[in-house]
Design a protein around this motif. Structure first.
Motif, PDB file in Angstrom:
ATOM      1  N   CYS A  62       1.389  -0.993   0.268  1.00  0.00           N
ATOM      2  CA  CYS A  62       0.395   0.161   0.130  1.00  0.00           C
ATOM      3  C   CYS A  62       1.021   1.423  -0.298  1.00  0.00           C
ATOM      4  O   CYS A  62       1.516   1.330   1.003  1.00  0.00           O
ATOM      5  CB  CYS A  62      -1.236   0.505   0.996  1.00  0.00           C
TER       6      CYS A  62
ATOM      7  N   ARG B 297      -0.767  -1.560 -14.007  1.00  0.00           N
ATOM      8  CA  ARG B 297      -1.632  -2.183 -12.737  1.00  0.00           C
ATOM      9  C   ARG B 297      -2.835  -2.414 -13.786  1.00  0.00           C
ATOM     10  O   ARG B 297      -4.481  -1.763 -14.453  1.00  0.00           O
ATOM     11  CB  ARG B 297      -2.499  -0.563 -12.321  1.00  0.00           C
TER      12      ARG B 297
ATOM     13  N   GLU C 159      -5.665  -5.316 -16.100  1.00  0.00           N
ATOM     14  CA  GLU C 159      -6.332  -6.013 -15.739  1.00  0.00           C
ATOM     15  C   GLU C 159      -6.660  -7.337 -15.671  1.00  0.00           C
ATOM     16  O   GLU C 159      -5.684  -8.618 -16.718  1.00  0.00           O
ATOM     17  CB  GLU C 159      -7.802  -5.996 -16.582  1.00  0.00           C
TER      18      GLU C 159
ATOM     19  N   PRO D  36      -7.101  -6.955  -5.227  1.00  0.00           N
ATOM     20  CA  PRO D  36      -8.124  -5.680  -4.622  1.00  0.00           C
ATOM     21  C   PRO D  36      -7.876  -4.432  -5.179  1.00  0.00           C
ATOM     22  O   PRO D  36      -6.467  -4.396  -5.196  1.00  0.00           O
ATOM     23  CB  PRO D  36      -7.626  -6.053  -2.976  1.00  0.00           C
ATOM     24  N   ASP D  37      -8.832  -3.902  -4.773  1.00  0.00           N
ATOM     25  CA  ASP D  37      -8.668  -2.344  -5.667  1.00  0.00           C
ATOM     26  C   ASP D  37      -7.821  -1.813  -4.421  1.00  0.00           C
ATOM     27  O   ASP D  37      -8.063   0.174  -4.649  1.00  0.00           O
ATOM     28  CB  ASP D  37      -9.490  -1.882  -6.834  1.00  0.00           C
ATOM     29  N   ARG D  38      -8.060  -1.921  -3.190  1.00  0.00           N
ATOM     30  CA  ARG D  38      -8.027  -1.077  -2.584  1.00  0.00           C
ATOM     31  C   ARG D  38      -6.611  -1.672  -1.034  1.00  0.00           C
ATOM     32  O   ARG D  38      -7.202  -2.873  -1.150  1.00  0.00           O
ATOM     33  CB  ARG D  38      -9.062   0.063  -1.525  1.00  0.00           C
TER      34      ARG D  38
ATOM     35  N   ARG E   8      -7.213   3.494  -2.355  1.00  0.00           N
ATOM     36  CA  ARG E   8      -6.988   3.104  -3.385  1.00  0.00           C
ATOM     37  C   ARG E   8      -5.905   3.520  -3.827  1.00  0.00           C
ATOM     38  O   ARG E   8      -5.161   3.976  -4.991  1.00  0.00           O
ATOM     39  CB  ARG E   8      -8.022   3.495  -4.615  1.00  0.00           C
TER      40      ARG E   8
END
Ligand code: ADP
Ligand code: ZN
Length: 807
Positions: free
Chosen positions: A486, A530, A532, A548-550, A557
């Motif tokens: 993160c 990033r 897909e 995960p997107d966050r 995010r």
């Protein structure tokens, strides 16, 4: 007195059970044979360990008779059976589980016979035992008979011509080419021009192509010396049990007072020094003496080239054992060895248990390789056990490597192994590559922008491509990015079930680089950070899930993909060198056939840059590779494992050994932030003896093998406190048993394992350390008793003798 049999049954208990041999079977039940016997009201398949006439040690009325005999001829020869029992005792492993490693499948005919006797009613476990057999394939081969000229026409003539040109063929394959193959073959067989027979053929990929016989090269002086010493050891072997071969009868007795000849060797030869040729000569002289040979290699799927060389020398009289075999093929291989039809077996770790007839020689290639240690079930080390099996069988053992294990070097020093050296590369023009270190603290990123593709590495790749030569880039990390962090709170994304970071895998994306018609260079794919469709994967359990997107901790995010894995390296290199053909070899792309296909393309020059993990370091002989880049040498060196330096060193030397194997000189670039680390400095200097010397001294100082002996108790449980409690109990018991109390065995721990949680189980360990094996065994025996009947049932305990994986 009754005739009693000691039978091992497939339950996790160490002891054998006593049964009575019924009069009808007396004389037929022999050690090594499988039997059906009743065990707690079930009928189980067991193996007879011994038969003797004696009075029973237990209440005779409690002794049951054997229900039936399965093998008329013992499935396990005496030599193998004795070895397996010794292996079980050495590793404190249940004998039933050890035997299972060596037992063949049950043949359908055996099942039929038992059914006819009514013995299979209500048998539970035979149903699970694999069954093979009953499937035969027709083969046709040309005979020596010559036809009357002009009497054969059409397909009959064509089929005969095919068989004469290409040798025997399965009838089915002939039918694929000739519509009337059946009738043509019938006609040819009637005239004795063709012989037809039925067999269970190996349909293994290793045998799909016929291999042309090679002409053995003339040995260089070092090879000749090594081959001669192995030959002398083979000549000095006592005749084997069944040895009726004339060569054995002519042995001279050893003059009194002379040293016994060494029968175990360490063949220490630099990469490309021609060790394989020495193996081939050793096998030849073993076969000439009427004995069989066993060859063990680390990963056979990666070594088709090696198998091809064996086939080129010995033809199809070779059993190739590997995990990709069908049950039927595996059994066919087993049966041809067991029946004495084939005398040479080659395979990975599990080939250790092959029933090679009159075993005279065991070869262990790349003996330092970690894959020889089995890490689940019965945790044996195939190299150590190869030495044991050879010793007990009265056979010669040869361990070969360019980077010998510290253990084997220690055996040389203690006089248990004789050393044979091949100091130079075998090809006259080939020399060891020039190694340079790239200090990553001083060099910045090259044009690709990735700090791990430094300017010197970039330039070296350019030069290699310009010269139309090939390069290998080694990176010890699979996936795209080894961690996901993160950017706001710094939390690392970890596996729910394991205490390890999850790796981001982008996976194969067909649109990444569209195939370019006409061979024009494809446009470089943009490297999106990033993308897909990628997945997060745990490299320790089977977890795979979406990115995960966050952040799971702070919700921002702002997740970042950190670090470089082989997937990303491949993409970056392909982007920076759009004209190059780039491929990747690691566990994610390489199924069994895929890795062979990639290596074949490399050999054919259809790949310019091969990116990969350890898989690229194995003993491939790729003549046009002149550049090897080690992208990040530090990755392996920091692990909390006393063998980390040794393993890192071996990897570096092995991967460097892929460069410059022919007339063009090779170059190796090792990128590191730690150029003074001994593993890196000695590897750069090609100084294997220097590294070994220093590492042995270090181990002596810190008290790790080979200076001491270790046993690791691995404890795990779903509930953390259960695991911790069991570990504490074991450690306390170890400290109070006589060996622990007298300090002949040192007890370290209990402690949490470096990977504290795996597959949802908390892991602890207790390490036992001793100077000598005797006290260690004493302590383990005391602990084995406690594990059997005094511990929490929810805790699992594994005894790992001579552990290799320390994480
Ligand atoms: P190693 O197993 O020690 O890495 P190899 O057995 O693969 O080395 O040998 C390297 C190369 O040298 C191979 O191409 C092999 O055919 C060749 N070679 C081996 N021995 C000789 C020899 N005596 N003369 C010429 N070439 C040889
Ligand atoms: Zn996991």
């Amino acid at each position: 007195m009754p005739l009693l049999a000691d039978v091992a049954v497939p339950v996790p208990l160490s002891q054998a059970f006593t049964y009575e041999v019924p009069a009808a079977l007396a004389g037929e039940v022999r050690p090594g044979a499988r039997v059906l016997c009743e065990f707690h009201r079930r009928k189980l398949l067991g193996v007879v360990l011994a038969v003797s006439e004696r009075s029973a040690a237990i209440d005779p009325s409690k002794i049951k008779p054997l229900a039936a005999l399965v093998d008329a001829r013992p499935a396990l020869p005496a030599e193998l059976l004795a070895f397996l029992q010794e292996l079980a005792a050495y590793y404190f492993a249940p004998i039933g589980e050890v035997l299972r490693l060596a037992l063949p499948a049950i043949e359908r005919e055996q099942v039929r016979a038992l059914k006819a006797q009514g013995e299979l009613d209500g048998v539970l476990d035979l149903g699970r035992a694999k069954q093979v057999g009953g499937r035969k394939v027709a083969y046709a081969s040309a005979t020596d008979v010559v036809e009357e000229p002009g009497t054969l026409r059409g397909q009959a003539a064509a089929v005969l011509a095919l068989l004469r040109a290409n040798g025997e063929q399965p009838v089915a394959r002939i039918e694929e080419r000739f519509g009337n193959a059946r009738s043509a073959l019938k006609k040819l067989a009637e005239r004795n021009l063709v012989a037809l027979d039925e067999r269970e053929p190996p349909r293994d990929p290793f045998f799909r192509r016929a291999e042309e016989r090679d002409v053995p090269p003339e040995l260089n002086a070092a090879q000749a010396e090594a081959a001669a010493r192995i030959d002398a050891a083979l000549a000095a072997l006592a005749p084997s049990g069944g040895g009726e071969h004339p060569a054995i009868a002519q042995q001279e007795p050893r003059p009194a007072g002379q040293e016994p000849r060494p029968s175990a060797f360490l063949l220490f030869g630099v990469t490309g020094s021609g060790k394989t040729e020495v193996y081939l000569r050793a096998i030849k002289s073993c076969l000439d003496r009427g004995r069989g040979a066993l060859v063990m290699v680390p990963e056979i799927a990666l070594t088709p080239q090696l198998v091809a060389r064996f086939r080129a020398r010995f033809g199809d009289e070779l059993a190739v054992l590997h995990s990709g075999l069908s049950d039927a093929d595996r059994h066919a291989m087993w049966a041809s060895l067991h029946g004495g039809k084939v005398r040479v077996a080659i395979g990975a770790r599990s080939a250790l248990f092959a029933p090679v007839p009159d075993l005279g020689l065991i070869l262990v290639d790349e003996e330092h390789d970690g894959s020889f240690k089995q890490e689940e079930g019965v945790r044996y080390h195939a190299r150590d056990m190869a030495l044991l099996r050879a010793h007990r069988a009265g056979a010669v053992c040869v361990l070969g490597s360019a980077t010998p294990s510290i253990e084997s070097v220690a055996l040389v020093r203690r006089g248990k192994l004789a050393e044979l050296r091949l100091p130079d590369r075998a090809h006259r023009e080939a020399s060891l590559p020039e190694v340079s270190l790239v200090d990553l603290r001083r060099f910045r990123a090259g044009p690709s922008g990735d700090p791990l593709i430094s300017l010197p590495l970039h330039r070296a790749l350019e030069k290699t491509l310009a010269a139309k030569e090939q390069a290998i880039l080694f990176l010890n990390r699979r996936g795209f990015a080894p961690s996901v962090v993160c950017g706001s709170c710094g939390t690392l994304t970890t596996c729910d079930a394991c205490s390890v970071a999850l790796t981001y895998h982008r996976g194969r994306r067909r649109d990444a680089r569209p195939p370019s018609p006409g061979g024009a260079p494809a446009p470089a794919a943009p490297l999106d950070e990033r993308p897909e469709g990628g997945r997060l994967r745990c490299h320790y359990c089977d977890y795979a899930g979406p990115l995960p997107d966050r952040c799971g901790a702070c919700g921002a995010r702002n997740l970042l993909l950190e670090g470089l894995g082989t997937e990303r390296l491949e993409a970056t290199i392909a982007g920076s060198f759009p004209e190059a053909r780039v491929a990747r070899l690691d566990r994610d792309v390489a199924g069994k056939d895929r890795s062979q296909a990639i290596l074949a393309k490399m050999r054919e020059g259809k790949i310019d840059i091969l990116v990969g993990t350890q898989m690229v370091t194995k003993g491939h002989d790729l003549p046009n590779v002149t550049l090897v880049g080690v992208v990040n040498a530090d990755a392996a060196l920091g692990l909390p494992d006393f063998r980390a330096a040794e393993r890192g060193f071996q990897l570096l030397v092995q991967v460097a050994g892929r460069a410059g194997r022919r007339d063009r000189p090779g170059r190796v670039l090792i990128q590191t932030r730690n150029p003074e680390h001994p593993a890196i400095a000695f590897a750069a200097a090609h100084d294997v003896p220097g590294f070994l010397e220093r590492e042995i001294r270090d181990r002596e100082e810190v008290g790790y093998p080979p200076a001491t002996r270790l046993a690791l108790l691995r404890i795990d449980a779903v509930d953390e406190s259960v695991g911790r409690g069991a570990a504490a109990k074991l450690a306390a018991h170890a400290r109070t048993c006589p060996e622990g109390a007298s300090r002949r065995v040192e007890v370290l721990g209990p402690s949490a394992a470096p990977i504290a949680r795996l597959r949802g189980r908390y892991r602890f360990r207790v390490l036992l350390r001793a100077r000598d094996r005797g006290p260690l065994r004493g302590a383990l025996a005391a602990l084995a008793g406690l594990i059997r009947d005094g511990l929490d049932r929810n805790a699992r305990v594994i005894i790992d003798v001579d552990p290799v994986a320390m994480l």
